[in-house]
Motif scaffolding. Structure first.
Motif, short mmCIF file in Angstrom:
data_model
loop_
_atom_site.label_atom_id
_atom_site.label_comp_id
_atom_site.label_asym_id
_atom_site.label_seq_id
_atom_site.Cartn_x
_atom_site.Cartn_y
_atom_site.Cartn_z
N PRO A 1 -2.15 4.38 -1.30
CA PRO A 1 -3.37 3.58 -1.36
C PRO A 1 -3.11 2.20 -0.75
CG PRO A 1 -2.30 3.55 -3.48
CD PRO A 1 -1.52 4.50 -2.61
N SER A 2 -4.15 1.44 -0.61
CA SER A 2 -4.03 0.09 -0.06
C SER A 2 -3.53 -0.85 -1.15
CB SER A 2 -5.39 -0.38 0.46
OG SER A 2 -5.29 -1.67 0.99
N VAL A 3 -2.23 -1.17 -1.07
CA VAL A 3 -1.62 -2.12 -2.01
C VAL A 3 -0.87 -3.17 -1.19
CG1 VAL A 3 -1.41 -0.49 -3.94
CG2 VAL A 3 0.45 -0.69 -2.31
N PRO A 4 -0.66 -4.36 -1.74
CA PRO A 4 0.05 -5.40 -0.99
C PRO A 4 1.45 -4.97 -0.58
CG PRO A 4 -0.95 -6.31 -2.98
CD PRO A 4 -1.09 -4.82 -3.06
N VAL A 5 1.88 -5.40 0.58
CA VAL A 5 3.20 -5.05 1.11
C VAL A 5 4.30 -5.52 0.17
CG1 VAL A 5 4.79 -5.41 3.03
CG2 VAL A 5 2.36 -5.10 3.48
N TRP A 6 4.10 -6.66 -0.50
CA TRP A 6 5.14 -7.20 -1.38
C TRP A 6 5.32 -6.37 -2.65
CZ3 TRP A 6 3.17 -8.14 -6.11
CH2 TRP A 6 1.82 -8.48 -6.22
N ALA A 7 4.36 -5.50 -2.96
CA ALA A 7 4.43 -4.70 -4.19
C ALA A 7 5.42 -3.56 -3.97
CB ALA A 7 3.06 -4.16 -4.54
N HIS A 8 6.67 -3.79 -4.28
CA HIS A 8 7.71 -2.78 -4.09
C HIS A 8 8.49 -2.66 -5.40
CE1 HIS A 8 10.14 -0.27 -1.44
NE2 HIS A 8 11.16 -0.67 -2.16
N GLY A 9 8.66 -1.44 -5.87
CA GLY A 9 9.38 -1.23 -7.11
C GLY A 9 8.54 -1.52 -8.34
N THR A 10 7.25 -1.32 -8.22
CA THR A 10 6.34 -1.52 -9.35
C THR A 10 5.20 -0.51 -9.24
OG1 THR A 10 5.13 -3.18 -10.64
CG2 THR A 10 4.88 -3.27 -8.24
N TRP A 11 4.35 -0.49 -10.24
CA TRP A 11 3.21 0.42 -10.27
C TRP A 11 1.94 -0.30 -9.81
CZ3 TRP A 11 3.73 5.46 -10.86
CH2 TRP A 11 4.89 5.95 -11.49
N ALA A 12 1.07 0.46 -9.18
CA ALA A 12 -0.29 0.01 -8.89
C ALA A 12 -1.23 0.98 -9.62
CB ALA A 12 -0.56 0.03 -7.39
N TYR A 13 -2.44 0.51 -9.89
CA TYR A 13 -3.40 1.36 -10.57
C TYR A 13 -4.80 1.18 -9.99
CZ TYR A 13 -5.29 -2.62 -13.15
OH TYR A 13 -5.88 -3.81 -13.49
N LEU A 14 -5.61 2.20 -10.18
CA LEU A 14 -7.02 2.18 -9.83
C LEU A 14 -7.80 2.66 -11.04
CD1 LEU A 14 -9.35 2.08 -7.61
CD2 LEU A 14 -9.04 4.57 -7.54
N LEU A 15 -8.79 1.91 -11.45
CA LEU A 15 -9.70 2.33 -12.50
C LEU A 15 -11.03 2.67 -11.84
CD1 LEU A 15 -10.25 2.83 -15.47
CD2 LEU A 15 -10.88 0.42 -15.70
N ALA A 16 -11.34 3.96 -11.75
CA ALA A 16 -12.56 4.43 -11.11
C ALA A 16 -13.72 4.44 -12.10
CB ALA A 16 -12.34 5.84 -10.55
N ASP A 17 -14.92 4.34 -11.58
CA ASP A 17 -16.12 4.35 -12.43
C ASP A 17 -16.35 5.72 -13.06
OD1 ASP A 17 -16.70 1.68 -11.91
OD2 ASP A 17 -17.95 2.17 -10.17
N ASP A 18 -15.94 6.77 -12.35
CA ASP A 18 -16.15 8.14 -12.82
C ASP A 18 -14.88 8.94 -12.59
OD1 ASP A 18 -19.06 7.98 -13.40
OD2 ASP A 18 -19.20 7.58 -11.25
N SER A 19 -14.82 10.11 -13.19
CA SER A 19 -13.68 11.02 -12.97
C SER A 19 -13.60 11.37 -11.49
CB SER A 19 -13.86 12.30 -13.79
OG SER A 19 -13.78 12.02 -15.16
N THR A 20 -12.39 11.45 -11.00
CA THR A 20 -12.18 11.82 -9.60
C THR A 20 -10.83 12.51 -9.48
OG1 THR A 20 -12.32 10.99 -7.32
CG2 THR A 20 -11.10 9.63 -8.89
N ASP A 21 -10.56 13.08 -8.31
CA ASP A 21 -9.26 13.70 -8.10
C ASP A 21 -8.33 12.72 -7.39
OD1 ASP A 21 -9.49 13.97 -5.19
OD2 ASP A 21 -10.87 15.62 -5.59
N TRP A 22 -7.05 13.07 -7.32
CA TRP A 22 -6.06 12.13 -6.79
C TRP A 22 -6.27 11.82 -5.33
CZ3 TRP A 22 -2.74 13.59 -2.90
CH2 TRP A 22 -2.50 14.95 -2.71
#
Length: 123
Positions: free
Chosen positions: A89-110
């Motif tokens: 997904p689109s995450v900052p380049v500096w984000a290395h060795g950590t988790w990112a998350y997305l909270l969607a409005d509705d259920s979705t697939d990966w």
């Protein structure tokens, strides 16, 4: 037996994130959540602290519980390690060795989740 998706295999490389509070909202007394579902081969995979337990989506005050959101396919995670760039997904380049998350409005697939805007880095 179901084959593990590339998304799940990627996240199996991640590390546990167990800060002692919900990783998304900071609520105390979190539960451990398997980033990759145990039924998909994630029983030995990374864990993350989330508020709530089981499939409950809201507390008595109507506030979203993040463990339930993950169980209901509204909360998605991505291990930021620079790998699998064609899926990432689109995450900052500096984000290395950590988790990112997305909270969607509705259920979705990966696959849809990875293409959505709104990914945040867990700090």
């Amino acid at each position: 037996m179901q084959t593990m998706s590339r998304y799940s295999a990627h996240n199996m490389r991640g590390l546990d994130w167990l800060p002692g509070y919900c990783s998304i909202c900071g609520r105390p007394r979190p539960e451990r959540h398997h980033v990759v579902a145990r039924s998909l081969g994630g029983h030995d995979g990374p864990l993350i602290h989330l508020c709530g337990c089981g499939n409950a989506l809201y507390d008595a005050d109507g506030i979203l519980l993040h463990h339930g959101a993950a169980e209901m396919h509204r909360l998605w995670f991505w291990w930021c390690d620079g790998g699998d760039g064609d899926l990432a997904p689109s995450v900052p380049v500096w984000a290395h060795g950590t988790w990112a998350y997305l909270l969607a409005d509705d259920s979705t697939d990966w696959m849809r989740a990875l293409a959505m805007p709104g990914w945040h880095v867990i700090l």
